[in-house]
Design a protein around this motif. Structure first.
Motif, short mmCIF file in Angstrom:
data_model
loop_
_atom_site.label_atom_id
_atom_site.label_comp_id
_atom_site.label_asym_id
_atom_site.label_seq_id
_atom_site.Cartn_x
_atom_site.Cartn_y
_atom_site.Cartn_z
N ASP A 143 -39.98 -23.58 -14.31
CA ASP A 143 -39.52 -22.72 -14.56
C ASP A 143 -39.23 -22.60 -16.06
OD1 ASP A 143 -37.75 -20.50 -14.66
OD2 ASP A 143 -36.08 -21.67 -13.56
N ALA A 144 -39.79 -21.37 -16.67
CA ALA A 144 -39.37 -21.42 -18.28
C ALA A 144 -38.10 -21.07 -18.53
CB ALA A 144 -40.35 -20.30 -18.92
N ALA A 145 -37.23 -20.64 -17.71
CA ALA A 145 -35.88 -20.49 -18.20
C ALA A 145 -35.02 -21.74 -18.09
CB ALA A 145 -35.09 -19.56 -17.25
N ARG A 146 -35.37 -22.79 -17.33
CA ARG A 146 -35.07 -24.01 -17.48
C ARG A 146 -36.06 -25.02 -16.95
NH1 ARG A 146 -28.92 -25.61 -14.64
NH2 ARG A 146 -28.90 -27.62 -15.84
N PRO A 147 -36.83 -25.86 -17.97
CA PRO A 147 -37.93 -26.46 -17.72
C PRO A 147 -37.83 -27.70 -17.06
CG PRO A 147 -37.79 -26.16 -20.06
CD PRO A 147 -36.77 -25.25 -19.43
N ARG A 148 -36.57 -28.26 -17.55
CA ARG A 148 -36.25 -29.74 -17.14
C ARG A 148 -34.63 -29.90 -16.43
NH1 ARG A 148 -40.09 -32.54 -20.43
NH2 ARG A 148 -39.13 -34.45 -19.70
N ALA A 149 -34.73 -30.93 -15.44
CA ALA A 149 -33.33 -31.02 -15.07
C ALA A 149 -33.38 -32.54 -14.59
CB ALA A 149 -33.24 -30.19 -13.97
N GLU A 150 -32.17 -32.83 -13.98
CA GLU A 150 -31.89 -34.41 -13.56
C GLU A 150 -31.88 -34.38 -12.11
OE1 GLU A 150 -28.49 -37.78 -13.83
OE2 GLU A 150 -28.12 -35.81 -14.57
N ALA A 151 -31.64 -33.22 -11.33
CA ALA A 151 -31.57 -33.20 -9.82
C ALA A 151 -31.68 -31.77 -9.30
CB ALA A 151 -29.82 -33.79 -9.64
N VAL A 152 -32.28 -31.88 -7.87
CA VAL A 152 -32.32 -30.83 -7.39
C VAL A 152 -31.84 -30.95 -5.97
CG1 VAL A 152 -34.11 -29.46 -5.97
CG2 VAL A 152 -34.71 -30.41 -8.42
N GLY A 153 -31.06 -29.85 -5.54
CA GLY A 153 -30.47 -29.97 -4.16
C GLY A 153 -31.00 -28.78 -3.38
N PHE A 154 -31.10 -29.10 -2.10
CA PHE A 154 -31.60 -27.97 -0.99
C PHE A 154 -30.86 -28.43 0.43
CE2 PHE A 154 -34.47 -31.59 -1.27
CZ PHE A 154 -34.78 -31.96 0.31
N ALA A 155 -30.95 -27.17 0.88
CA ALA A 155 -30.37 -26.87 2.32
C ALA A 155 -31.19 -25.94 3.19
CB ALA A 155 -29.05 -26.76 2.51
N ALA A 156 -31.34 -26.01 4.52
CA ALA A 156 -31.95 -24.73 5.26
C ALA A 156 -33.33 -24.53 4.70
CB ALA A 156 -31.01 -23.74 5.14
N GLY A 157 -33.97 -25.40 4.06
CA GLY A 157 -35.40 -25.08 3.40
C GLY A 157 -35.45 -24.38 2.42
N ARG A 158 -34.26 -24.26 1.66
CA ARG A 158 -34.35 -23.48 0.12
C ARG A 158 -33.68 -24.37 -0.81
NH1 ARG A 158 -37.61 -20.48 2.22
NH2 ARG A 158 -37.99 -18.26 1.97
N ILE A 159 -33.99 -24.05 -1.97
CA ILE A 159 -33.18 -24.93 -2.96
C ILE A 159 -32.08 -24.11 -3.36
CG2 ILE A 159 -33.68 -25.42 -5.67
CD1 ILE A 159 -36.52 -25.41 -5.15
N VAL A 160 -31.22 -24.96 -3.40
CA VAL A 160 -29.58 -24.30 -3.75
C VAL A 160 -29.17 -24.59 -4.95
CG1 VAL A 160 -27.13 -24.82 -2.94
CG2 VAL A 160 -29.11 -24.89 -1.14
N ALA A 161 -29.66 -25.80 -5.85
CA ALA A 161 -29.06 -26.02 -7.10
C ALA A 161 -30.11 -26.84 -7.84
CB ALA A 161 -27.85 -26.58 -6.70
N VAL A 162 -30.52 -26.68 -9.40
CA VAL A 162 -31.14 -27.44 -10.10
C VAL A 162 -30.49 -27.79 -11.17
CG1 VAL A 162 -33.28 -27.35 -11.22
CG2 VAL A 162 -33.40 -26.28 -8.99
N GLY A 163 -30.32 -28.91 -11.67
CA GLY A 163 -29.66 -29.27 -12.90
C GLY A 163 -29.26 -30.44 -13.11
N SER A 164 -28.01 -30.74 -13.78
CA SER A 164 -27.41 -32.31 -13.78
C SER A 164 -27.11 -32.72 -12.61
CB SER A 164 -26.43 -32.14 -14.83
OG SER A 164 -25.23 -31.39 -14.26
N HIS A 165 -27.17 -33.99 -12.49
CA HIS A 165 -26.18 -34.62 -11.12
C HIS A 165 -25.14 -33.95 -10.98
CE1 HIS A 165 -25.43 -37.80 -8.09
NE2 HIS A 165 -24.35 -37.68 -8.80
N ALA A 166 -24.19 -33.79 -11.69
CA ALA A 166 -22.68 -33.24 -11.59
C ALA A 166 -22.73 -31.71 -11.14
CB ALA A 166 -21.89 -33.06 -13.08
N GLU A 167 -23.90 -31.08 -11.48
CA GLU A 167 -23.88 -29.69 -11.31
C GLU A 167 -24.42 -29.52 -9.87
OE1 GLU A 167 -25.04 -27.39 -15.59
OE2 GLU A 167 -26.63 -28.49 -14.37
#
Length: 551
Positions: A16-40
């Motif tokens: 994703d050009a808007a945010r090419p790198r991250a530390e963590a990804v969270g998902f639920a119900a088959g969809r991505i809910v959050a992408v970012g730092s561990h805290a986020e």
């Protein structure tokens, strides 16, 4: 895994050009809910299960843009001859296989190099291997089969057979079949001896099984597809464009989805053959309308413009080395332009197998003619492009054509030997062969794939091939960079398949399709990437493959 989940402590490459790198990804119900730092991400999913990625690379699930899922799954149980050379080795392989399967009506082998015996293979060679049972072996490109006398006799091919243009039962000077069968119609009767010809009908003839397979046969076919899906999941694949198939294939996949066994998103084509009337495209439109879900979809038409270089059936603008052979297009160019225009008018995508530079040019001309309909975002594709005339390179991005390429196919890059180059492509044309880098630099949209089972489905071996492929004599360096290669195996492939709204990037709202590699891809030497394993594959939020070192 269906509960809310976080993968953290990862090197996340989101595509994703808007945010090419991250530390963590969270998902639920088959969809991505959050992408970012561990805290986020933990703030977004405070009660989620947490998986520590241990500093490994996390990517969008791989999009395999050109494979043959059903054929590959069925072939997993057949004799594998990849990397095997010489009569003695071939004899032992078939003898051992014959002893293990005494009741099979034909012994089928895969991956037989065109150079397996150092000379053109004949039925007499295979009679010496095993004279008293039908045996046959298929080339890696799946465009040539060699069969012994027993197999040719059982299939009714020993005395030859009338074939459509581009398909051939090669005849020997003695008036009998030589043992070499070129293209699908020619070797279809051989495959029928093993009871699997109905799985080839889409790619071979564009037809459906008749009579319709029994429930017992469909159950067996579903198991073969499931085996192929499991094999792909072990390599991090969560979406694929299946380049063979028909409505029967779609039905098998839909049944697997209902059973909870469909572990990847699969697109299936309608095959249009040179003998068909334009009215047959009603079937393509009907498939597109019926199969349009997130997991099973159609919506595109597949055609073959030529064969392959090894059998000299790829259509070239100039003769093959030391010959006057150029091959020929499988479609009359004027009629092909008419067909493309009608498919485009229906709002369907087109994918054309075009390997020789003559086939590539004819395909581009057809797509250019189709622009008269006014549709501009159908993303018509050319599959393979192994040779292209320099004058045609800029036409691909100018016309919005997708270059669907296979880095493992370039001789010397992975499993195909460099020795094949000299016999199939004139040396002064090596500079125009397998031009991944040149097409990217010209601005073409590219999608990468393996063409499994033509080559190993391993995406990481494909990445290594793209980054390390040799530079041919007199040619420019065609090695790719890491990030553009990964993009072509993820977001680029998703875009080429009209799936960018669903997968290919790690973004909030997209499907939870992820692959955790068993290492850090950015710090691994390019020549070692093929040895890296897959730690975890997740499709739609469910684990479809898990390595041994993930808790």
């Amino acid at each position: 895994m269906t509960e809310p989940t976080i993968l953290t402590n990862a090197v996340v490459l989101t595509m994703d050009a808007a945010r090419p790198r991250a530390e963590a990804v969270g998902f639920a119900a088959g969809r991505i809910v959050a992408v970012g730092s561990h805290a986020e991400v933990t703030a977004a999913l405070p009660d989620a299960r947490v998986i520590d990625a241990g500093g490994r690379s996390l990517l969008p699930g791989f999009v395999e843009s050109h494979l043959h899922l059903v054929l590959g799954g069925a072939e997993l149980s057949q004799l594998q001859l990849g990397g095997l050379y010489g009569f003695d080795a071939l004899h032992k392989a078939f003898a051992d296989y014959a002893a293990a399967f005494p009741q099979r009506p034909i012994l089928l082998a895969q991956g037989a190099s065109y150079e397996i015996l150092g000379a053109p293979v004949t039925r007499s060679d295979l009679d010496r291997v095993l004279p008293d049972r039908p045996i046959a072996m298929m080339s890696p490109d799946h465009h040539t089969v060699w069969a012994n006398t027993a197999a040719l006799t059982a299939a009714g091919l020993l005395h030859g057979a009338k074939m459509p243009h581009g398909h051939e039962v090669v005849m020997a000077p003695d008036g009998l079949a030589s043992g070499e069968l070129r293209e699908f119609e020619a070797f279809g009767p051989i495959l029928a001896l093993g009871g699997e010809a109905h799985l080839q009908l889409g790619i071979a003839t564009g037809a459906e099984p008749s009579p319709w397979p029994s429930e017992a046969m469909r159950a067996a076919d579903r198991d073969k597809v499931a085996a192929g899906l499991a094999h792909c999941a072990a390599h991090g694949i969560t979406s694929m464009v299946n380049m063979d198939g028909n409505r029967y294939t779609c039905e098998l996949l839909r049944d697997l989805e209902a059973e909870g066994r469909l572990t990847a998103r699969v697109k299936v084509p309608f095959h249009f053959k040179p003998h068909m009337d334009l009215a047959e495209l009603d079937r393509a439109s009907a498939m597109a309308a019926e199969y349009c879900g997130e997991w099973v979809s159609s919506g595109f038409v597949k055609m073959f413009m030529d064969g392959v270089v090894d059998s000299r059936t790829a259509f070239m603008l100039h003769p093959y080395p030391d010959s006057d052979i150029t091959g020929a297009p499988l479609f009359d160019p004027a009629r092909f332009r008419e067909i493309c225009t009608e498919i485009d008018r229906r709002g369907l995508q087109i994918a054309v197998h075009a390997i020789g530079d003559g086939a590539v040019r004819t395909t581009i001309d057809g797509y250019e003619a189709a622009q008269s309909t006014g549709n501009r975002d159908l993303r018509h594709r050319i599959e393979h492009i192994e040779l292209i005339d320099p004058a045609d390179i800029a036409r691909i991005p100018a016309l919005g054509i997708v270059a669907s390429l296979q880095p493992p196919h370039a001789p010397g890059a992975m499993d195909f030997p460099m020795s094949t180059m000299g016999s199939v492509i004139a040396r002064d044309r090596w500079q125009d062969a397998y031009l991944c880098r040149s097409l990217v630099e010209a601005g073409a949209k590219v999608a990468f794939a393996s063409d499994w089972p033509v080559t190993d489905v391993s995406v990481l071996r494909g990445v290594q091939a793209a980054l390390t492929r040799p530079t041919y004599e007199g040619a420019a360096n065609q090695q790719m960079g890491l990030y553009e290669t990964l993009y072509a195996y993820t977001a680029g492939g998703a875009w080429a398949a009209h799936m960018e709204h669903l997968t290919g990037r790690l973004m909030v709202g997209l499907a939870a399709d992820l692959v955790l590699l068993d290492g850090n891809i950015e710090t691994t030497a390019p020549q070692d990437l093929g040895n890296m394993g897959i730690a975890l594959t997740i499709a739609g939020g469910k684990i479809t493959y898990q390595g041994t070192r993930v808790g």
